[in-house]
Design an enzyme around this catalytic site. Structure first.
Site, PDB file in Angstrom:
ATOM      1  N   CYS A 123       0.829  -1.211   0.000  1.00  8.21           N
ATOM      2  CA  CYS A 123       0.000   0.000   0.000  1.00  8.21           C
ATOM      3  C   CYS A 123       0.860   1.257   0.000  1.00  8.21           C
ATOM      4  O   CYS A 123       1.605   1.519   0.951  1.00  8.21           O
ATOM      5  CB  CYS A 123      -0.920  -0.021   1.222  1.00  8.21           C
ATOM      6  N   GLY A 124       0.751   2.050  -1.074  1.00 10.08           N
ATOM      7  CA  GLY A 124       1.537   3.274  -1.183  1.00 10.08           C
ATOM      8  C   GLY A 124       1.196   4.282  -0.103  1.00 10.08           C
ATOM      9  O   GLY A 124       2.065   5.002   0.398  1.00 10.08           O
ATOM     10  N   HIS A 125      -0.075   4.345   0.284  1.00 15.03           N
ATOM     11  CA  HIS A 125      -0.491   5.293   1.315  1.00 15.03           C
ATOM     12  C   HIS A 125       0.080   4.908   2.674  1.00 15.03           C
ATOM     13  O   HIS A 125       0.417   5.771   3.484  1.00 15.03           O
ATOM     14  CB  HIS A 125      -2.017   5.348   1.382  1.00 15.03           C
ATOM     15  N   CYS A 126       0.187   3.604   2.928  1.00 17.08           N
ATOM     16  CA  CYS A 126       0.791   3.136   4.174  1.00 17.08           C
ATOM     17  C   CYS A 126       2.275   3.525   4.220  1.00 17.08           C
ATOM     18  O   CYS A 126       2.792   3.925   5.267  1.00 17.08           O
ATOM     19  CB  CYS A 126       0.646   1.626   4.308  1.00 17.08           C
TER      20      CYS A 126
END
Length: 523
Positions: free
Chosen positions: A70-73
């Protein structure tokens, strides 16, 4: 080995307690011993085996459920670690932890994790009713959200000196004046204070402070170092304090009468829950433009709480806002009005001077339904269907999207949206993969330059699937944005396989993408 000896050996091995699973005193299998959770950058790394111990040892525990892909993570990770360091330096009685959701599917299912990242706050070892995290996604915001849960959310004020010190410390300060601090209205006030992180809160029952600030009954007072300087919210003696009404009051009156749009103010503009925005586009480097702000500001008080007055500097980094309204910098000074719920836009009928009178008249005309909205649409490019990804605009959208012989998958994007750019290779690969399927069309539409009356777009990227056949059916895609999942979606006729947690979906435009710290799609 003798087949008769094998069961005996296995029984002896089990009885000896090898592998930590031997029978206990009552003959039942023992649970594996609990382990101390490891740490990474000050963050506890939890699993099914370590969560219980962590909850018992830490009465206040914030847990992030994340996915390694997950890029947002990944964007949240350094802020999360900084927040842990801030709180550790203060010896705050709270810890931060994380759980790898895909590696711990039982925990993800138990806590109803449907998107990444998801944060949950556990108190006093309560395993069953964690609180959803609702705060900011940068370090200080995370730390402050937690401070207001493990400590007081409002400062108790006993005298004028303490009240003045609090009021002088911040641009916006809210003080609750309550004659009885055991009243249920006080609990409502403190609950709201937990989440209004950009405002300092105070609380008092001292008669001398009531007198000092000219109050005779329970009142919440917002003090600010701009505009009117103060706004009072009397508590209804019969109905009590309504948290929703108080929240709207504070949001409305904490806003400047006129707010300049930039990376620091954009989030607050959209959090104010005022749906009508009036924008004045000016070039702040030009004196004649700056002079218009006087009349603009003069018109604002009459629309407080109904219309948010916003100034957009065309000389600053606001090209995406100009594009959203179909404007060029040289058209300033000019006014535009938008309802952020319907996304309908309005412009004055003429290019007359911007004065307090003309601004107020334009607002009243829009609110009274006397002005028709305008919609943007580009011209159809001559090569719109020559690439694997077809280019749609407002003028050819209907004929392509609702072609009853085609299954059409469309990406609605914004040119400035970093997450749109990140998914672009997967979208191109999808179009290339299905380019020989005559009944499948992969397309994209710049939703900032082309508006569709029947399909307003509120976040970027937005993906919609228009299946072949009659009925003008539309399916919104909410799965993971990668080639494999896109392909499964198309191959199944617009249905995703068993639902899996996804990254958090997009949120309303227009925010400032290049300065966004929240690990979600463009906010």
């Amino acid at each position: 080995m003798d087949g008769q000896l094998l069961p005996v050996l296995l029984l002896l091995l089990g009885a000896s307690g090898l592998w930590g699973r031997g029978p206990g005193p009552e003959g039942a299998l023992e649970e594996p011993p609990e382990e101390e959770p490891p740490e990474e950058d000050g963050i506890l790394v939890l699993s099914r085996q370590t969560l219980g111990l962590a909850l018992r040892e830490h009465p206040a525990l914030l847990v992030e459920f994340y996915a390694p892909w997950c890029g947002h993570c990944k964007a949240l990770a350094p802020e999360y670690s900084k927040a842990a360091a801030l709180l550790a330096a203060e010896s705050a009685k709270v810890r931060l932890a994380k759980v790898d959701g895909p590696a711990e599917p039982e925990l993800a299912e138990e806590f109803a994790v449907t998107e990444y990242p998801t944060l949950k706050f556990f108190r006093d070892g309560n395993h069953t009713h964690p609180e959803e995290y609702t705060g900011p996604w940068e370090a200080e915001g995370i730390a402050e959200w937690l401070r207001r849960r493990v400590g007081p959310s409002a400062t108790r004020l006993e005298d004028e000196e303490g009240a003045r010190a609090l009021i002088d410390a911040r641009d916006v300060v809210v003080i609750g004046f309550f004659q009885d601090l055991q009243d249920k209205d006080v609990a409502t006030f403190l609950a709201l204070a937990q989440d209004a992180l950009d405002v300092s809160f105070g609380l008092t029952n001292q008669p001398q402070l009531f007198q000092k600030f000219g109050l005779t009954k329970d009142t919440v007072v917002l003090f600010k170092k701009y505009d009117e300087g103060r706004a009072d919210f009397p508590v209804d003696e019969e109905l009590g304090l309504d948290q929703g009404d108080l929240s709207r009051f504070l949001l409305t009156h904490s806003m400047h009468l006129v707010t300049e749009f930039n990376s620091q103010t954009s989030r607050k503009i959209f959090a104010a829950r005022i749906l009508n925005h009036l924008l004045l586009f000016v070039n702040q480097t030009l004196a004649p433009h700056r002079e218009l702000l006087v009349g603009f500001r003069e018109a604002a008080p009459g629309f407080r709480g109904q219309v948010l007055f916003v100034v957009v500097d065309v000389g600053a980094n606001n090209d995406h806002v100009l594009q959203y309204f179909g404007l060029k910098a040289e058209e300033a000074p000019t006014l535009r009005f938008i309802n952020t719920e319907t996304t309908k836009k309005y412009m004055p009928a003429d290019r007359g001077p911007v004065t307090a009178t003309s601004v107020a008249a334009f607002c009243r005309a829009v609110l009274g339904g006397e002005v028709k909205p305008y919609r943007l649409s580009q011209e159809v490019p001559p090569d719109w269907d020559q690439r694997p990804v077809k280019t749609l605009v407002g003028k050819n959208f209907e004929q392509v999207a609702f072609d009853e012989t085609k299954n059409v998958f469309i990406k609605f994007y914004a040119p400035w949206c970093t997450h749109c750019k990140e998914m672009a290779p997967a979208w191109e690969a999808l179009a290339e993969k299905y380019r020989d399927h005559e009944d499948i069309v992969i397309a994209e539409l710049d939703a900032t330059a082309n508006e569709l009356e029947a399909l307003p777009v509120h976040g970027f990227p937005t993906l919609k699937y228009f299946p072949a056949g009659p009925g003008r059916k539309v399916i919104e895609y909410k799965g993971t944005r990668d080639l494999e999942t896109f392909s499964k979606f198309l191959d199944s006729g617009g249905e995703l396989p068993a639902e899996e947690p996804t990254e958090v979906p997009g949120a309303p435009f227009p925010e400032m993408p290049e300065n966004t710290t929240e690990p979600k799609d463009e906010l």
